[in-house]
Design an enzyme around this catalytic site. Structure first.
Site, short mmCIF file in Angstrom:
data_model
loop_
_atom_site.label_atom_id
_atom_site.label_comp_id
_atom_site.label_asym_id
_atom_site.label_seq_id
_atom_site.Cartn_x
_atom_site.Cartn_y
_atom_site.Cartn_z
N HIS A 98 -29.31 11.09 -4.49
CA HIS A 98 -29.65 12.01 -5.57
C HIS A 98 -28.41 12.54 -6.29
O HIS A 98 -28.49 12.92 -7.46
CB HIS A 98 -30.51 13.15 -5.02
CG HIS A 98 -31.92 12.75 -4.75
ND1 HIS A 98 -33.01 13.52 -5.10
CD2 HIS A 98 -32.44 11.63 -4.19
CE1 HIS A 98 -34.13 12.91 -4.75
NE2 HIS A 98 -33.80 11.75 -4.18
N HIS A 266 -35.82 3.33 1.43
CA HIS A 266 -36.95 3.84 2.20
C HIS A 266 -37.09 3.13 3.55
O HIS A 266 -38.09 3.32 4.23
CB HIS A 266 -38.23 3.70 1.39
CG HIS A 266 -38.28 4.59 0.20
ND1 HIS A 266 -39.21 4.46 -0.82
CD2 HIS A 266 -37.47 5.62 -0.18
CE1 HIS A 266 -38.98 5.39 -1.75
NE2 HIS A 266 -37.93 6.09 -1.38
#
Length: 725
Positions: A98, A266
């Site tokens: 992020h 993920h």
């Protein structure tokens, strides 16, 4: 002053005063040009000593020691924020992701290169919930290694170390990012009415993801990429795939890199949906002072990892969320999935009739098992035919996935660092990657004065030489350190054909300068800049002064093979107020476009003012336009522009439907000059007028020339990272 005369309330302090954005002059006078972005990171905001040089400091860093310290932290679970399965790998990876993921290719802004996630708005975006905790966990490492270790580096290193710890052979890591000390107010994150406003506020057609307003990339204000629940929160993987493809493309990622990043991102970690979003406390920027800078207080959090709240989605993607393996794709393709609501009320996908051995251990109590989850973006990897084909190849060849992901991760986390000259440390990969815009080393072993003499005798006009040098250098973007004169890519596709570079004039100039460079053993890049300097020196001499223009040889010439033409297309200027040009009529005023270009070039307000006024006098406007050429001595570096713009003998009159203006003699009505908004702003904006008045003074002609030369040299050398100690 009599204390009894203080206004009711008893406190003479301004209660926020100028510290509140709401009291900025633009709140009351929105047409006022806000030049604050040119000074947002000036020395007054920097707590470091004036002589501190981060490049010098980072060279002293114990690189392996920092890596090892972060590696130890991964399994040092804190009571105040316990780690999932006793491992912070997923949290650190999300932090790095992020921090880097706000980068967008359109203007090069965002990204991890400055550590901007520490400040608003990123610090308080809902997509960054709980990353405030991750930074605090890393604080002991930052504290120990001090100035030599920037937050910007540490935030990206954390995820890379985590992947290595969990079994991925990482591609490399570079130190060298330099921290900022406040928000990046130059970044347009969107004009949405609120955080997480519907996608239709930033696209012209929700069905067409590519219709999102440039340079935005994320589907909502407050998100890094796309809504994990689906477009506007409605599960539909096929529609989400369109937005995944668009947002990653605007981050310079192709379909293979996008799929690899989705799968690899993920493969580890989990989502947290401890309770409904409306039960969670405000973000850090809105939290009470007793929260010590933390946000998103969670009344349901009981000190156990399985009760934390972040996104509202709940669960892990794989059976072994702290190991790098092929579990993500195994589960994605093994089962059919259905959309269900998490315990916090968020849409997510869970498998139908999953085998017990494929379930996920609870993040706190391993004896408890849960269904894995997929987001709408994960399901897009299965539903979209292009992504599915790529993921099937990854599934069959895990080594291919690992190699592809490792390179894509490196690109994601280093994309805004510019060329390898900015890379430090023992983990820097040797390979040159095309997205790093490689430039071979240039020669310094040639006679600069002899080359200058040949340029001066070439028959080129000063204006032709200056305009070509400017066009070559103006592509530089301090946001991601791309572009600039080094490499002489102005002679390659696509730049040689850009309208703003006046291809016919450019071809003529290059046709004369390239043989001079070849004969001297110099790079074309050097000779282009040197020719611009010759032109400036001629204009200074014509004005009756003598100031040499500094020159540092050593630029190299890039080749077509070293140039990603598609990637460079985003650097094409659509407007350049310095040469009084716009490719088309834009809704955005010319002065705002000028300000944006100046900020990307790293100029201050005074430097921008000196350059605009000087370039007008040198006659380098696009197409030979006379707008803003407020002089009868064109070609001489004089202060005539500033003397005219501050002269009350003229009145400014708009030309109907033309977007231009006339400067008319107040007495006779005679039209003396014409102008654009990029000219008149230096007489109308209070700050820029103050700069213009300095240069209009009778005693500052010599100062103006010195300041122009300094600003010109700054632009010419903006991408010369080899010149920085």
């Amino acid at each position: 002053m009599d204390g009894n005369n203080v206004m009711k309330g008893g406190c003479p302090v301004m209660h926020g005063g100028n510290t509140e954005i709401g009291n900025h002059p633009t709140k009351w006078w929105p047409k006022t040009l806000n030049v604050d972005i040119l000074h947002q990171h000036d020395a007054r905001a920097n707590p470091m000593d004036p002589d501190y040089n981060h490049r010098d400091a980072v060279k002293t860093l114990d690189f392996q020691g920092v890596w090892d310290e972060v590696d130890k932290l991964l399994t040092d679970s804190q009571v105040w924020w316990p780690a999932d399965w006793g491992h912070y790998g997923g949290l650190f990876i999300r932090l790095s992701w992020h921090a880097a993921g706000s980068y967008r290719l359109g203007d090069g802004r965002g990204g991890a290169g400055t550590g901007n996630i520490r400040f608003e708005p990123l610090n308080s975006w809902p997509d960054n919930a709980s990353l405030d905790k991750a930074r605090r966990i890393l604080w002991p490492v930052k504290k120990k290694y001090g100035n030599a270790l920037s937050w910007a580096d540490l935030l990206v290193l954390a995820g890379t170390v985590a992947y290595s710890n969990m079994g991925l052979k990482t591609y490399g890591f570079a130190f060298g990012r330099k921290d900022i000390w406040g928000p990046e107010i130059d970044i347009n994150w969107g004009n949405d009415s609120e955080i997480l406003a519907p996608t239709n506020e930033r696209v012209t057609d929700v069905e067409d993801a590519t219709s999102m307003y440039n340079p935005l990339a994320a589907s909502h204000m407050g998100l890094i990429y796309v809504n994990p629940e689906g477009v506007n929160g409605n599960p539909d993987p096929a529609e989400t795939a369109k937005y995944v493809r668009m947002t990653f493309a605007r981050m310079a990622m192709d379909d293979v890199e996008t799929a690899a990043l989705t799968v690899g991102g993920h493969t580890v970690g989990k989502c947290h949906g401890g309770l409904a979003p409306d039960e969670v406390g405000p973000a850090p920027a809105g939290a009470d002072i007793v929260n010590a800078g933390f946000g998103w207080s969670d009344p349901g959090f009981n000190g156990k990892a399985n009760t934390a709240h972040t996104s509202g989605l709940e669960g892990a993607w794989t059976t072994n969320p702290t190991k790098w393996d092929n579990g993500y794709l195994n589960l994605l393709f093994k089962y059919e999935w259905e959309a269900v609501k998490s315990r916090a009320g968020a849409w997510q996908w869970e498998p139908i009739d999953i085998a017990e051995e494929d379930k996920v251990p609870d993040a706190t109590d391993p004896s408890i098992k849960h269904n894995p989850l997929m987001t709408d973006a994960d399901m897009a990897m299965k539903v979209d035919p292009i992504y599915r084909e790529i993921c099937e190849k990854f599934h069959k060849d895990p080594d291919y996935l690992s190699e592809t992901f490792a390179k894509a991760w490196f690109k994601l986390t280093h994309r805004d660092m510019g060329p390898k000259a900015n890379y430090y440390g023992p983990f820097v990969p040797q390979e040159d990657l095309i997205w790093q815009d490689p430039v071979p080393a240039g020669s310094t072993d040639y006679d600069v004065d002899a080359v200058k003499a040949k340029i001066a005798d070439s028959g080129l006009s000063a204006a032709e030489m200056i305009a070509t040098a400017w066009d070559s250098a103006r592509t530089y973007r301090g946001s991601d350190m791309r572009g600039g004169a080094n490499g002489a890519r102005i002679r390659l596709a696509p730049q040689k054909d850009w309208a703003g570079n006046e291809p016919e004039r450019l071809a003529k100039v290059l046709g004369i300068l390239e043989p001079i460079a070849a004969d001297a053993g110099a790079s074309v890049a050097d000779v282009i800049v040197l020719a611009g300097n010759v032109g400036v020196e001629q204009a200074i001499k014509a004005a009756g002064q003598s100031v040499p223009v500094p020159f540092a040889p050593g630029r190299g010439d890039a080749t077509d093979a070293q140039t990603d033409a598609d990637s460079f297309s985003v650097l094409e200027p659509v407007a350049d107020g310095f040469r009084n040009w716009e490719k088309q009529n834009f809704d955005t005023p010319a002065e705002e476009l000028l300000l944006d270009r100046a900020q990307l070039l790293g100029l201050t307000g005074a430097e921008m003012t000196a350059l605009v006024g000087g370039l007008r006098m040198l006659g380098v406007n696009y197409g030979g336009s006379k707008h803003g050429v407020f002089t009868q001595r064109e070609g001489q570096l004089t202060t005539d522009f500033f003397q005219t713009i501050t002269d009350m003998d003229y009145k400014w009159v708009p030309v109907e439907d033309d977007g231009t203006y006339q400067l008319q003699d107040r007495t006779t009505g005679e039209v003396k000059y014409t102008a654009t908004r990029a000219d008149l702003v230096f007489g109308s904006n209070s700050i820029l007028r103050a700069f213009a008045e300095v240069y209009a003074q009778d005693d500052n002609e010599a100062k103006f020339v010195r300041d122009f030369v300094a600003a010109w040299t700054k632009v010419m050398n903006a991408d010369r990272f080899d010149l920085v100690a």
